[in-house]
Design a protein around this motif. Structure first.
Motif, PDB file in Angstrom:
ATOM      1  N   GLY A   1      10.175  -1.410   0.750  1.00 47.83           N
ATOM      2  CA  GLY A   1      10.117  -0.124   1.428  1.00 47.83           C
ATOM      3  C   GLY A   1       8.718   0.432   1.629  1.00 47.83           C
ATOM      4  N   GLU A   2       7.721  -0.116   0.960  1.00 45.92           N
ATOM      5  CA  GLU A   2       6.346   0.368   1.108  1.00 45.92           C
ATOM      6  C   GLU A   2       5.659  -0.342   2.277  1.00 45.92           C
ATOM      7  OE1 GLU A   2       4.940   2.782  -0.452  1.00 45.92           O
ATOM      8  OE2 GLU A   2       6.204   3.051  -2.205  1.00 45.92           O
ATOM      9  N   PRO A   3       4.718   0.344   2.925  1.00 45.84           N
ATOM     10  CA  PRO A   3       3.909  -0.362   3.928  1.00 45.84           C
ATOM     11  C   PRO A   3       3.123  -1.488   3.256  1.00 45.84           C
ATOM     12  CG  PRO A   3       3.502   2.000   3.996  1.00 45.84           C
ATOM     13  CD  PRO A   3       4.334   1.731   2.788  1.00 45.84           C
ATOM     14  N   VAL A   4       2.699  -2.434   4.055  1.00 43.41           N
ATOM     15  CA  VAL A   4       1.974  -3.593   3.540  1.00 43.41           C
ATOM     16  C   VAL A   4       0.659  -3.704   4.299  1.00 43.41           C
ATOM     17  CG1 VAL A   4       2.069  -6.094   3.288  1.00 43.41           C
ATOM     18  CG2 VAL A   4       4.135  -4.759   2.990  1.00 43.41           C
ATOM     19  N   MET A   5      -0.392  -4.105   3.609  1.00 41.67           N
ATOM     20  CA  MET A   5      -1.669  -4.307   4.258  1.00 41.67           C
ATOM     21  C   MET A   5      -1.909  -5.803   4.411  1.00 41.67           C
ATOM     22  SD  MET A   5      -5.202  -2.295   3.587  1.00 41.67           S
ATOM     23  CE  MET A   5      -4.538  -0.804   4.310  1.00 41.67           C
ATOM     24  N   ALA A   6      -2.394  -6.192   5.588  1.00 41.90           N
ATOM     25  CA  ALA A   6      -2.763  -7.575   5.868  1.00 41.90           C
ATOM     26  C   ALA A   6      -4.278  -7.643   5.903  1.00 41.90           C
ATOM     27  CB  ALA A   6      -2.180  -8.020   7.204  1.00 41.90           C
TER      28      ALA A   6
ATOM     29  N   ALA B   1      -5.054   6.762  -1.313  1.00 45.01           N
ATOM     30  CA  ALA B   1      -6.218   6.853  -0.427  1.00 45.01           C
ATOM     31  C   ALA B   1      -6.384   5.575   0.381  1.00 45.01           C
ATOM     32  CB  ALA B   1      -7.474   7.134  -1.238  1.00 45.01           C
ATOM     33  N   LEU B   2      -6.003   4.458  -0.203  1.00 41.33           N
ATOM     34  CA  LEU B   2      -6.117   3.173   0.489  1.00 41.33           C
ATOM     35  C   LEU B   2      -5.271   3.148   1.754  1.00 41.33           C
ATOM     36  CD1 LEU B   2      -7.229   0.311   0.529  1.00 41.33           C
ATOM     37  CD2 LEU B   2      -5.394  -0.350  -1.022  1.00 41.33           C
ATOM     38  N   ALA B   3      -4.136   3.820   1.753  1.00 43.24           N
ATOM     39  CA  ALA B   3      -3.254   3.838   2.920  1.00 43.24           C
ATOM     40  C   ALA B   3      -3.907   4.512   4.121  1.00 43.24           C
ATOM     41  CB  ALA B   3      -1.944   4.541   2.576  1.00 43.24           C
ATOM     42  N   GLY B   4      -4.906   5.343   3.887  1.00 45.74           N
ATOM     43  CA  GLY B   4      -5.568   6.049   4.977  1.00 45.74           C
ATOM     44  C   GLY B   4      -6.659   5.261   5.671  1.00 45.74           C
ATOM     45  N   HIS B   5      -6.922   4.045   5.224  1.00 46.64           N
ATOM     46  CA  HIS B   5      -7.975   3.259   5.864  1.00 46.64           C
ATOM     47  C   HIS B   5      -7.554   2.839   7.263  1.00 46.64           C
ATOM     48  CE1 HIS B   5     -11.321   2.678   3.123  1.00 46.64           C
ATOM     49  NE2 HIS B   5     -10.437   2.925   2.184  1.00 46.64           N
TER      50      HIS B   5
ATOM     51  N   VAL C   1       0.859  -1.183   0.000  1.00 45.65           N
ATOM     52  CA  VAL C   1       0.000   0.000   0.000  1.00 45.65           C
ATOM     53  C   VAL C   1       0.896   1.234   0.000  1.00 45.65           C
ATOM     54  CG1 VAL C   1      -1.840   1.230   1.194  1.00 45.65           C
ATOM     55  CG2 VAL C   1      -1.692  -1.240   1.375  1.00 45.65           C
ATOM     56  N   PRO C   2       1.116   1.836  -1.165  1.00 44.25           N
ATOM     57  CA  PRO C   2       1.937   3.055  -1.177  1.00 44.25           C
ATOM     58  C   PRO C   2       1.356   4.108  -0.237  1.00 44.25           C
ATOM     59  CG  PRO C   2       1.564   2.258  -3.407  1.00 44.25           C
ATOM     60  CD  PRO C   2       0.674   1.443  -2.495  1.00 44.25           C
ATOM     61  N   TRP C   3       2.203   4.774   0.516  1.00 45.46           N
ATOM     62  CA  TRP C   3       1.774   5.714   1.550  1.00 45.46           C
ATOM     63  C   TRP C   3       0.948   6.864   1.004  1.00 45.46           C
ATOM     64  CZ3 TRP C   3       3.202  10.687   0.874  1.00 45.46           C
ATOM     65  CH2 TRP C   3       4.260  10.924   0.007  1.00 45.46           C
ATOM     66  N   TRP C   4       1.116   7.207  -0.253  1.00 47.66           N
ATOM     67  CA  TRP C   4       0.441   8.362  -0.840  1.00 47.66           C
ATOM     68  C   TRP C   4      -0.959   8.045  -1.380  1.00 47.66           C
ATOM     69  CZ3 TRP C   4      -0.482   7.057  -5.817  1.00 47.66           C
ATOM     70  CH2 TRP C   4       0.367   6.108  -6.389  1.00 47.66           C
TER      71      TRP C   4
END
Length: 141
Positions: free
Chosen positions: A106-111, A55-59, A50-53
């Motif tokens: 380097g990107e955050p990851v969503m589980a 909208a999905l990263a804001g969930h 989930v790239p930090w930039w």
């Protein structure tokens, strides 16, 4: 007419472990949004970057998302689709399984916890995934 059939949980788990790319379904400004993503299945969860930039990263952690993957053969007009539903949480890259980190270093990851699993076959799709492949997918029953 093309025949649409429900797929059982074992077939869904096996097929989920074969693709590696699909679509994340979420809401953005109270509207449905869909983005393509690569993924892996490990430890009973579906993991995707989930790239930090985005909208999905804001969930917020605990939000329910859907993830959809499929494969279709144009010539035979046959294929399958699998949809996963469940709560998600964002995980720092270093806390995610290595296979998930390798999708986008380097990107955050969503589980995404696999709570709901549904699949459909269309036509005479080849669904003969070896049982060992299903076991490696690591998706709970």
């Amino acid at each position: 007419m093309d025949e649409l059939t429900d797929l059982g949980p074992d077939a869904c788990r096996a097929l989920l472990g074969t693709c590696g790319a699909g679509r994340v379904v979420y809401t953005e400004h109270a509207l449905p949004a869909v983005v393509p993503s690569r993924y892996v299945v490990r430890g009973g969860r579906l993991w995707f970057p989930v790239p930090w930039w985005t909208a999905l990263a804001g969930h917020a952690d605990g939000a329910v998302l859907a993830f959809h993957t499929d494969r279709f053969e144009t010539a035979s007009r046959a294929g399958w689709s699998v949809t996963v539903l469940g709560p998600c949480r964002t995980v720092p890259a270093l806390a995610a399984p290595r296979a998930a980190r390798d999708l986008a270093p380097g990107e955050p990851v969503m589980a995404l916890d696999v709570v709901g699993l549904r699949g459909r076959g269309l036509g005479t799709a080849r669904l003969d995934v070896p049982p060992a492949r299903a076991a490696r997918a690591g998706v709970p029953g």
